[in-house]
Design an enzyme around this catalytic site. Structure first.
Site, PDB file in Angstrom:
ATOM      1  N   GLU A  18       0.821  -1.207   0.000  1.00 53.51           N
ATOM      2  CA  GLU A  18       0.000   0.000   0.000  1.00 53.51           C
ATOM      3  C   GLU A  18       0.858   1.262   0.000  1.00 53.51           C
ATOM      4  O   GLU A  18       0.432   2.314  -0.465  1.00 53.51           O
ATOM      5  CB  GLU A  18      -0.902  -0.031   1.240  1.00 53.51           C
TER       6      GLU A  18
ATOM      7  N   ASP B 279      -2.333  -3.091   3.289  1.00 50.39           N
ATOM      8  CA  ASP B 279      -2.800  -3.183   4.679  1.00 50.39           C
ATOM      9  C   ASP B 279      -3.983  -4.140   4.778  1.00 50.39           C
ATOM     10  O   ASP B 279      -4.841  -4.177   3.901  1.00 50.39           O
ATOM     11  CB  ASP B 279      -3.231  -1.804   5.189  1.00 50.39           C
TER      12      ASP B 279
ATOM     13  N   TYR C  46       4.554   4.350  12.000  1.00 51.30           N
ATOM     14  CA  TYR C  46       3.454   4.763  11.131  1.00 51.30           C
ATOM     15  C   TYR C  46       2.347   5.449  11.945  1.00 51.30           C
ATOM     16  O   TYR C  46       1.817   4.869  12.896  1.00 51.30           O
ATOM     17  CB  TYR C  46       2.894   3.534  10.416  1.00 51.30           C
TER      18      TYR C  46
END
Length: 601
Positions: free
Chosen positions: A10, A111, A321
């Site tokens: 992703e 994801d 993240y």
DNA sequence: GCAAGGTC
């Protein structure tokens, strides 16, 4: 020729981490191209790993007339067809398309949530040439080598088409509602006011704006009430204290006068002395929303700015993240290693060293989880350029919160003196820390003060000085600020972790809302009123609730996508018809608020 | 351009 696998991720960071984990020697080849960089890892055979940039495909319509409505003939197309500044996406699609040739095995490693499933599916279908049915699915929840290898060895044989279908339905319904209603409002406003005003609404914008309107109504309806607070000024040993009467809210005639008349301080004696220890647990790790709220509370940085700063810190490899809803910190991130890196930084040396003396490191996790990411944590890396003030503040907040999460609970002691004055009870409350625990580590972001009161004996006499009566007024419910509005959206499960701050920004851009203490403008108010009259589903959170149910039904095969889309289109057709039938009334209402300018309410 | 949802 050896077999060749293509893995699609992703985002770039995931591609990099997967490449390094899968390459047998941990040294994948990095290729740089116009479409971005990608990786070639060697195992028994070659694996090319290429990242997307989130969604590369979206719902679009190709029509010359950009204003016409209603529109129902949409399709999925590359994003660069509709978005300016999407040249990068065109290059990325071309790169993936090129890499997908002569590939024997496709793996979708986006994801492992609904959106990730759609991102992988659309790329496999449209960029790779209908490879979605051949592809495997790789699911991991952290990007540690261990998790990646496990996911790679336990591939799902196929994509999860039920989830993909549900997600695609959501996209299409949002598009149908959003585009049609926004176009209708804008067109009617233009026709009657003679001025182009970009109006919009949607499944999330509508209810969010309505939260602000409802709060405004509560505030208007609010009738302030007077009440009285009574304190007794007394002297214990040589110090003066104010003791609070046991009832905090007194009504004038009945309570207050009664005390003033009868409580004279003739008998003033300590009735009770109590001490109670209690624990204060460490905070939980940050997820995006809680960090955005904390940053607003402490620094007045808006949620939207905070997200931008986090993205920068993430790209500089200073934090993990940031777009996560998790409050979990799995051991696989390597607690000790991170804290040891922080220890090398003089600013955190002392705190980090203290934590490292613990034999076992265990974070105080919260309950929220995220299918794809852990909570936000610092990597312990040093910045290789000077950080801006706000970046520094946010990073420091993340580091201190991370450290605090591993600390012991604080121990506090509450002390309470109950004083009987002519049979009226008053309290003096004290509070102190016996052990600061985590609070020491989270300074200055959590402040707690000690209020020490003397140790006294029961039946001890104290001297009464006087009663103090204060008249007070109750306050109306406060307006939302960007942080409390975000919290409200989260509580009502409206929008997603990544989009909430942006939605608030959009409402501001449309001039529907104004101010740091957010109030609704006349324009925002009129839009809500019109939606309520003609499309009430768009101001209620129920549309989202309903959609969640129907998505679940699609996943379980209880409902068909086609039925839901057909129902939605029917509803929108009806709505647009009634907007047209009442065009003049609506137009006049919009004209009034647009021509007046957008004043605050 | 307009939605909401990813990402840089």
């Amino acid at each position: 020729m050896d077999a060749h696998t293509l893995i699609i991720t992703e985002k770039p960071d995931a591609a990099k981490r997967i490449a390094f984990a899968l390459d047998a020697n941990g040294t994948p080849i990095i290729k740089y191209e116009k479409g971005g960089s990608y990786y070639i890892a060697k195992r028994k055979f070659l694996i090319t790993i290429v990242p997307a940039l989130g969604h590369l495909y979206t719902v679009t319509i190709h029509k010359k007339n950009k204003k016409s409505y209603p529109v129902f003939n949409y399709r999925w197309s590359p994003k660069y067809l509709t978005e300016r500044k999407a040249g990068k996406i065109r290059d990325r699609i071309e790169l993936i398309s090129k890499l997908s040739k002569k590939i024997d095995r496709f793996i979708d490693a986006c994801d492992s949530d609904i959106e990730g499933s759609i991102i992988g599916y659309t790329i496999l279908k449209y960029a790779c040439g209908n490879k979605e049915k051949l592809a495997h699915r790789m699911k991991y929840s952290t990007l540690t080598k261990e998790d990646i290898l496990k996911a790679y060895n336990e591939l799902s044989p196929s994509l999860d088409f039920a989830i993909i279908k549900a997600g695609i339905t959501r996209h299409e319904i949002d598009w149908l509602y959003g585009i049609n209603l926004s176009r209708a409002l804008t067109a009617i406003a233009k026709k009657y006011s003679g001025r182009y005003t970009n109006l919009s609404t949607g499944r999330v914008q509508g209810p969010t704006l309505n939260f602000i309107k409802l709060r405004e109504i509560e505030r208007k309806k609010f009738i302030p009430k007077n009440y009285w607070q009574i304190k007794a000024k007394i002297k214990i040993e040589k110090s003066i204290f104010l003791a609070q009467y046991r009832k905090k809210f007194l009504k004038k005639k009945s309570d207050e006068i009664d005390i003033i008349d009868n409580c004279r301080g003739i008998n003033c004696v300590i009735q009770k002395f109590e001490k109670k220890k209690y624990r204060m647990m460490p905070p939980t790790p940050f997820y995006l929303g809680s960090l955005q709220m904390e940053a607003y509370k402490l620094f007045k940085i808006t949620p939207e700015q905070t997200l931008k700063i986090l993205q920068g810190l993430y790209l500089a490899t200073l934090i993990s993240y940031p777009r996560t809803s998790s409050q979990k910190l799995p051991a696989s991130i390597g607690y000790r290693k991170i804290i040891q890196r922080l220890q090398k930084n003089s600013e955190y040396n002392k705190l980090a060293s203290e934590i490292l003396t613990k034999k076992i490191l265990k974070p105080n996790e919260g309950t929220k989880i995220d299918p794809a990411h852990p909570a936000i944590y610092p990597t312990g890396n040093n910045p290789n350029k000077v950080l801006k003030t706000n970046e520094r503040k946010i990073l420091d907040l993340i580091v201190k919160r991370f450290l605090a999460v591993f600390c012991d609970y604080a121990i506090r002691e509450k002390t309470k003196i109950t004083i009987n004055i002519d049979n009226y009870l008053f309290f003096i409350i004290g509070n102190q820390s016996l052990d600061w625990g985590w609070i020491k580590f989270y300074r200055p972001y959590f402040k707690l003060e000690n209020k020490i009161i003397p140790t006294v004996k029961e039946n001890q006499k104290v001297s009464f000085i006087k009663l103090i009566s204060e008249e007070k007024t109750t306050n109306p419910p406060v307006r939302f600020n960007p942080s409390s509005l975000l919290r409200k959206m989260e509580k009502e499960k409206i929008g997603t972790k990544t989009t909430r701050s942006g939605i608030i920004k959009t409402l501001e851009k449309r001039k529907y809302i104004i101010g740091e203490k957010i109030s609704i403008t006349e324009l925002g108010n009129e839009v809500i009123e019109i939606l309520k009259d003609y499309c009430s589903s768009l101001v209620s959170v129920e549309l989202t609730r309903n959609m969640e149910v129907r998505m679940k039904d699609i996943i379980q095969g209880k409902e068909k996508k086609e039925t839901i889309i057909r129902d939605t289109i029917e509803l929108i057709k009806k709505t647009i018809r009634s907007l047209s039938d009442n065009e003049e009334i609506i137009g006049t209402r919009l004209k009034r608020v647009i021509q007046k300018g957008m004043f605050r309410r």
